[in-house]
Design an enzyme around this catalytic site. Sequence first.
Site, short mmCIF file in Angstrom:
data_model
loop_
_atom_site.label_atom_id
_atom_site.label_comp_id
_atom_site.label_asym_id
_atom_site.label_seq_id
_atom_site.Cartn_x
_atom_site.Cartn_y
_atom_site.Cartn_z
N LYS A 123 8.44 -21.67 -31.33
CA LYS A 123 9.76 -20.82 -31.35
C LYS A 123 9.99 -19.45 -30.63
O LYS A 123 9.38 -18.58 -31.34
CB LYS A 123 9.88 -20.53 -33.21
CG LYS A 123 11.16 -20.50 -33.70
CD LYS A 123 12.00 -19.25 -33.23
CE LYS A 123 11.55 -18.17 -33.47
NZ LYS A 123 12.44 -17.03 -33.02
N CYS A 163 3.17 -3.75 -26.37
CA CYS A 163 2.40 -3.74 -27.47
C CYS A 163 1.04 -2.86 -27.18
O CYS A 163 0.55 -2.35 -28.24
CB CYS A 163 1.82 -4.89 -28.41
SG CYS A 163 0.69 -5.95 -27.21
P1 NAD Z 1 10.01 -9.14 -34.12
O1 NAD Z 1 8.77 -9.34 -35.34
O2 NAD Z 1 11.19 -8.70 -34.72
O3 NAD Z 1 10.05 -10.84 -33.87
C1 NAD Z 1 9.15 -11.67 -33.56
C2 NAD Z 1 9.41 -13.16 -34.01
O4 NAD Z 1 9.83 -13.18 -35.54
C3 NAD Z 1 10.74 -13.47 -33.19
O5 NAD Z 1 10.47 -14.86 -32.66
C4 NAD Z 1 11.85 -13.32 -34.26
O6 NAD Z 1 12.84 -14.44 -34.13
C5 NAD Z 1 11.13 -13.68 -35.58
N1 NAD Z 1 11.65 -12.82 -36.67
C6 NAD Z 1 12.29 -11.65 -36.40
N2 NAD Z 1 12.80 -11.28 -37.71
C7 NAD Z 1 12.49 -12.19 -38.74
C8 NAD Z 1 12.12 -12.37 -40.07
N3 NAD Z 1 12.76 -11.30 -40.83
N4 NAD Z 1 11.73 -13.18 -40.59
C9 NAD Z 1 11.08 -14.26 -39.89
N5 NAD Z 1 11.08 -14.23 -38.47
C10 NAD Z 1 11.62 -13.14 -37.93
O7 NAD Z 1 9.22 -8.55 -32.97
P2 NAD Z 1 10.03 -8.19 -31.51
O8 NAD Z 1 10.80 -7.03 -31.90
O9 NAD Z 1 10.33 -9.56 -30.84
O10 NAD Z 1 8.78 -7.68 -30.59
C11 NAD Z 1 8.27 -6.59 -30.76
C12 NAD Z 1 7.06 -6.21 -31.78
O11 NAD Z 1 6.12 -7.08 -31.08
C13 NAD Z 1 6.59 -4.95 -31.52
O12 NAD Z 1 6.18 -4.43 -32.86
C14 NAD Z 1 5.04 -5.07 -30.62
O13 NAD Z 1 4.16 -4.15 -30.89
C15 NAD Z 1 4.86 -6.51 -31.30
N6 NAD Z 1 3.72 -7.12 -30.31
C16 NAD Z 1 2.51 -7.20 -30.42
C17 NAD Z 1 1.66 -7.67 -29.42
C18 NAD Z 1 0.25 -7.59 -29.87
O14 NAD Z 1 -0.41 -8.48 -29.39
N7 NAD Z 1 -0.15 -7.22 -30.92
C19 NAD Z 1 2.02 -8.36 -28.67
C20 NAD Z 1 3.47 -8.19 -28.15
C21 NAD Z 1 4.27 -7.62 -29.04
#
Ligand code: NAD
Length: 500
Positions: A177, A285
């Site tokens: 996804k 991240c």
């Molecule tokens: P996000 O959490 O908004 O989205 C991640 C995924 O979750 C997406 O596929 C999205 O469709 C889904 N999603 C969003 N809201 C949701 C909900 N309410 N319920 C269920 N699913 C939902 O993250 P983002 O904004 O796409 O990415 C940025 C974040 O990711 C930052 O916090 C960053 O630090 C983190 N990140 C962490 C790593 C790591 O390895 N620790 C790596 C990359 C990014």
Amino acid sequence: MTSTIPTVKLLINGEFIESKTTEWRDVVNPATQEVLARVPLATADELAAAVAAGKAAFKTWRKTPIGARARIFLKYQQLIRENMSEVAALLTAEQGKTLPDAEGDIFRGLEVVEHAANIGSLQMGEIANNVANGVDTYTLQQPIGVCAGITPFNFPAMIPLWMFPMAIACGNTFVLKPSEQDPMSTMRLVELAVEAGIPAGVLNVVHGAVDIVNGLCDHPDIKAISFVGSTRVGTHVYHRATATGKRAQCMMGAKNHVVVLPDAPKEQTLNALAGAGFGAAGQRCMASSVVVLVGEAKHWVDEIAERAKTLSVNAGHIAGTEIGPVISCAAKARIESLIEAGIAEGARLVLDGRNPVVKGYEQGNFVAPTLFAGVKPGMRIYDEEIFGPVLCVVEVDTLDEAIALVNANPNGNGTGIFTRSGGAARHFQEEIDVGQVGINVPIPVPVPLFSFTGSRGSKLGDLGPYGKQVVMFYTQTKTITSRWFDEDAVSTVNTTISMR
Ligand code: NAD
């Protein structure tokens, strides 16, 4: 009138198909606001079909010889290399990062694909000969079934490639996804995976947001979920997936501190701080979002600002751009509101990057490098992940004070130290409670020979993505204790001889 905007397809049982949903989101170029494509929020039936395809394909895929599985990834890495610039251009258009950063995003994923091609030696079990008289014990690392991956917007190539190649190489099938904000480059990589020979049903893709993610967490035929994204969503996914008995690994948000001692090599350190703090518009991240200046290094703030000012802010596809736009208008507004909060809460705004003029791209979501000094825990700019090109400087007097600050922060994704002192670096390495540590290295993301090992508030689940840990995550250890009787061997031989 039918729309001419392309639609992003689902992949179910080897077919790229149009979703039957009525709900769609726009995929928008963050430098121009041009709508590049429409992505479906897939229906519950489509999710069910994707999981059913994975479940059916698992029956044969789990028994496919190691060499046959590995060779697909050899071919896949070659196809990714051949199509690198085309995928990078697509990635820059939908995500905003510069073309060199987009190629880096793909390359870091490509390294995991290369690693997956070595699956033969990575998935081996262990054996102890003669654990009792005539008894041997050995382990098999067997695939677990249908696995799922949920990915964020900031690395639309690398993070999907952290997940499905290793899961599939281990003999599992997969439902991916991707982020609904930039699914096009991910889908191009999925097309190349199919072209490389991944059989029908082994890799499936559904698009969507909350409902599809919850559906994946709840589905009884999914055995494991890999999630990368924000702490809020990752925590929800972890609890919901494990409540139904699934394995879950969630890599989440961060606030990565870089500690600078006054003996650090100044030029290299200032360059590293600018690159790691503002690069990719701070949407990594592992971005170094907090700089902890120790002792005399407190006087380096103005020089950090001078470096930051030289970074070129422009659309990602323009040659020489160092900072592209942030992903969406909403992300830009959020970052600007946090900058306002920083000012209101008493931090010193050394460099204000709000609303830069970017000629020709006036509609883009640009935030230029922004620097705060005098930042303290309790301020929102310190406590929250800003995920934009905003660097916070905290000043302390000693290395131990810096270590205490880092260890008191709930996040544990990455950290670093800049110094010429081996003793100070080793003290830091031993005392710091963060899963990934850089010593004179600003963004210490491990190569796939190792695993990604963020810790504490940045991670839920004990095994990380790629490397050895993910082979354990995507396999079930079966332990066999076996005894064969000598008399049976003799009588079998005698029977065989007398039958001739
Ligand atoms: P996000 O959490 O908004 O989205 C991640 C995924 O979750 C997406 O596929 C999205 O469709 C889904 N999603 C969003 N809201 C949701 C909900 N309410 N319920 C269920 N699913 C939902 O993250 P983002 O904004 O796409 O990415 C940025 C974040 O990711 C930052 O916090 C960053 O630090 C983190 N990140 C962490 C790593 C790591 O390895 N620790 C790596 C990359 C990014």
